[in-house]
Write an enzyme that holds these catalytic residues in place. Structure first.
Site, mmCIF file in Angstrom:
data_model
loop_
_atom_site.group_PDB
_atom_site.id
_atom_site.type_symbol
_atom_site.label_atom_id
_atom_site.label_comp_id
_atom_site.label_asym_id
_atom_site.label_seq_id
_atom_site.Cartn_x
_atom_site.Cartn_y
_atom_site.Cartn_z
ATOM 1 N N HIS A 18 0.822 -1.215 0.000
ATOM 2 C CA HIS A 18 0.000 0.000 0.000
ATOM 3 C C HIS A 18 0.854 1.263 0.000
ATOM 4 O O HIS A 18 0.374 2.339 0.340
ATOM 5 C CB HIS A 18 -0.971 -0.020 1.178
ATOM 6 C CG HIS A 18 -1.827 -1.254 1.207
ATOM 7 N ND1 HIS A 18 -1.525 -2.331 1.992
ATOM 8 C CD2 HIS A 18 -2.908 -1.610 0.491
ATOM 9 C CE1 HIS A 18 -2.408 -3.295 1.760
ATOM 10 N NE2 HIS A 18 -3.254 -2.885 0.861
ATOM 11 N N GLY A 19 2.120 1.118 -0.342
ATOM 12 C CA GLY A 19 2.964 2.281 -0.612
ATOM 13 C C GLY A 19 3.491 3.044 0.586
ATOM 14 O O GLY A 19 3.670 4.265 0.510
#
Lengths: 173, 420
Positions: A138-139
């Protein structure tokens, strides 16, 4: 059936009802507890709760991943430049403010649990905008001290309990 | 479903049994003589389709459990053993895996039917809420089932979903460790998931029984959204009319099911799940099964861990209060021209969220997911209450019979025989 006559005074029967009910409630709770507690980590899982690692072979700039309690632990031998970079970050820029000194026992050795504090993925080393770790799920972006800098993760990478047994050996857990 | 049974035992043995356990009479009244609205369309066959899917899943699942091993060191290989060695194992496993997808496809159509025709409205609130409970149990069952093959997506899906509970303040970490039975997803987790995956379908079956019971108390909704007033004119007996129509629906649906299971058995799966679980390597892009994608998109749309978890669960919980959020007096969207537009907009929103849930969370996809998430909630919290107040509805037919006549040349019939 006889009609019930409402009395203002509590009777002996009320007392007996309450006492019986209380005993039944305690008994029910005592019965339920083992069925809930059995799901917690068992003795064999707890027995594996510490591990010793020889760090003499880890070169400067290298990250080694070891397994502890089923999770990866990152041991990073930081370079001088990386240490300076990690120490120079102003704390007001951090979502979860922590100085680098509070996250290491010796500045050249960073030991963190390699589990993203968002939803538990394994971040990738030496990637992302801060050269620390980058979580592909999710970065989330972590810096050279394993601190969260951007992305959805709420906290810094956790520092496990560990101790230097000697200059070349650490014990995690 | 009240009053004396219409069943008349035809022989001495049936009379003897009926006097002791009226099970034949109960079945007769519930599934043979039961009055069914005569205007039901094929969207009403999904209840029967879902019943058959539940039976199919339990049947294939019980067989798979005979060959599967619920241990981290053997689970992955035991699934390959089922695929290669067990007689017909490949077929039974493909039927089970695709059956889960078909089950969700059918339940989403069934729910959309309920939304379109206002089947959740009084007096069917409890019936609807029991449906939401079944949906939640289905999600839990499907999630745990997906973990059992112990592939990479199994492991990392389990890790991401169980980590949702760590977002709970104060006790989150303790709850997560309790769920895992350790400090990460590992053998204790796999073992308990196997146990619960076997248990939950039978709990679903029990709630389905309550769902059908509630249905038979309040009666079926129908496209006109008016209740049966005259049993003679408005309804037909469940058997043969509804039974036969249901069987046609089941047969057509099973053709689709068979097409997936036999021709594209891995189309709905993820290739990473054919790699054995590795706790030290996260796949580049974790996606859940397609039927969870809209909720996954909502989870990722909220830029806060706890917030995302709350909104994701709220997106399902809000269905529970829908009967009270919808203020319209008219049930069926057939007579609600504006609601009809919002209904389709909502369907597009959910499908859009599903698509965004499958995409990497970057750039435009994040913004689009936020807009659609906002609309998902606005639909329930703002649109549904306000529509009931402002929408000008079309006249609702006085009875199911009138609705049928109006649709099939009713003017001519009505002219020939004016209503009594």
């Amino acid at each position: 059936m006889a009609t019930t006559i409402a009395t203002a005074e509590p009777t002996r029967r009320d007392m007996l009802f309450i006492a019986t009910g209380a005993v039944a409630a305690v008994g029910a709770a005592a019965t339920v507890w083992p069925f809930i507690a059995q799901m917690n980590p068992d003795a064999s899982t707890l027995a594996l709760s510490s591990t010793e690692v020889d760090i003499s072979a880890i070169a400067e700039g290298q990250i080694v991943t070891v397994k502890w309690r089923g999770k990866p632990v990152f041991i990073r031998h930081r370079t001088k430049k990386e240490i300076q970079e990690a120490e120079a970050v102003a704390l007001d820029k951090l979502p979860d403010p922590q100085p680098d000194s509070a996250r290491v026992k010796k500045p050249e050795w960073l030991v963190v649990i390699g589990v993203c504090t968002h939803l538990g993925c394994i971040p990738l080393g030496k990637q992302g905008a801060f050269d620390g770790w980058f979580c592909p799920c999710h970065g989330s972006d972590y810096d050279l001290s394993g601190r969260i800098r951007s992305g959805p993760a709420p906290r810094n990478l956790e520092v496990p309990e560990y101790a230097f047994l000697s200059d070349t050996k650490i014990k995690i857990g | 479903m009240s009053g004396p049974s219409q069943y008349v035992p035809k022989n001495a043995l049936a009379r003897w049994l009926e006097a002791r356990l009226p099970i034949i009479g109960f079945t007769y009244d519930s599934f043979v003589a039961y009055p069914t609205p005569k205007n039901l369309n094929y969207w009403w066959t999904f209840g029967a389709i879902l019943s058959f899917m539940l039976i199919a899943q339990i049947l294939t699942g019980v067989v798979l459990a005979m060959h599967y091993t619920g241990h981290t060191s053997m689970a992955f290989n035991s699934v390959e053993h089922i695929m290669r060695d067990v007689n017909w194992g490949w077929m039974i496993r493909y039927l089970h895996a695709n059956g889960a997808s078909m089950f969700f496809l059918a339940v989403y159509i069934h729910m959309a039917r309920g939304l379109y025709y206002g089947s959740y409205k009084a007096p069917r609130e409890v019936l609807w809420i029991l449906g939401v409970v079944i949906f939640l149990l289905m999600m839990a069952t499907a999630f745990m089932g997906y973990v059992l093959p112990w592939g990479q997506m199994s492991f990392w899906g389990a890790t991401v979903i169980t980590n949702l509970f760590s977002a709970i303040p104060l006790v989150g970490d303790a709850i997560t460790i309790w769920l895992w039975g350790g400090y990460s997803v590992d053998n204790p987790t796999l073992n308990r998931f196997f146990s619960l995956h076997y248990l939950l379908p039978f709990m679903i079956a029990a709630v389905v029984a309550l769902h059908v019971w509630a249905l038979h108390v309040v009666g079926q909704n129908n496209p006109a959204g008016v209740d049966i007033k005259d049993v003679e004119k408005d309804s037909v007996p469940f058997t043969p009319h509804a039974t036969m129509k249901d069987m046609v629906g089941v047969a057509v649906f099973f053709i689709l099911f068979a097409w997936f299971a036999f021709f594209v058995p891995n189309y709905l799966g993820h290739s990473d799940n054919y790699i054995e679980a590795n706790p030290l390597v996260t796949p580049a892009h974790i996606v859940p099964e397609w039927y969870f994608l809209p909720f996954y998109a909502i989870l990722r749309a909220i830029p806060s861990k706890l917030g995302g978890v709350i909104f994701m669960f709220a997106s399902i919980a809000i269905l529970v209060v829908l009967p009270w959020l919808d203020t319209s007096r008219v049930r069926s969207a057939v007579y609600r021209p504006i609601y009809k537009i919002f209904f389709w907009l909502f369907i597009v929103t959910v499908i859009g969220l599903g698509y965004l849930g499958s995409q990497p969370p970057e750039g435009g996809a994040v913004i689009a997911a936020r807009i659609l998430t906002a609309w998902y909630f606005i639909h329930f919290i703002v649109v549904m209450p306000l529509l009931g107040l402002f929408e000008k509805t079309k006249p609702v037919p006085a009875s199911i019979n009138d609705a049928v006549l109006a649709k099939n040349g009713g003017e001519r019939v009505a002219a020939a025989a004016p209503a009594q």
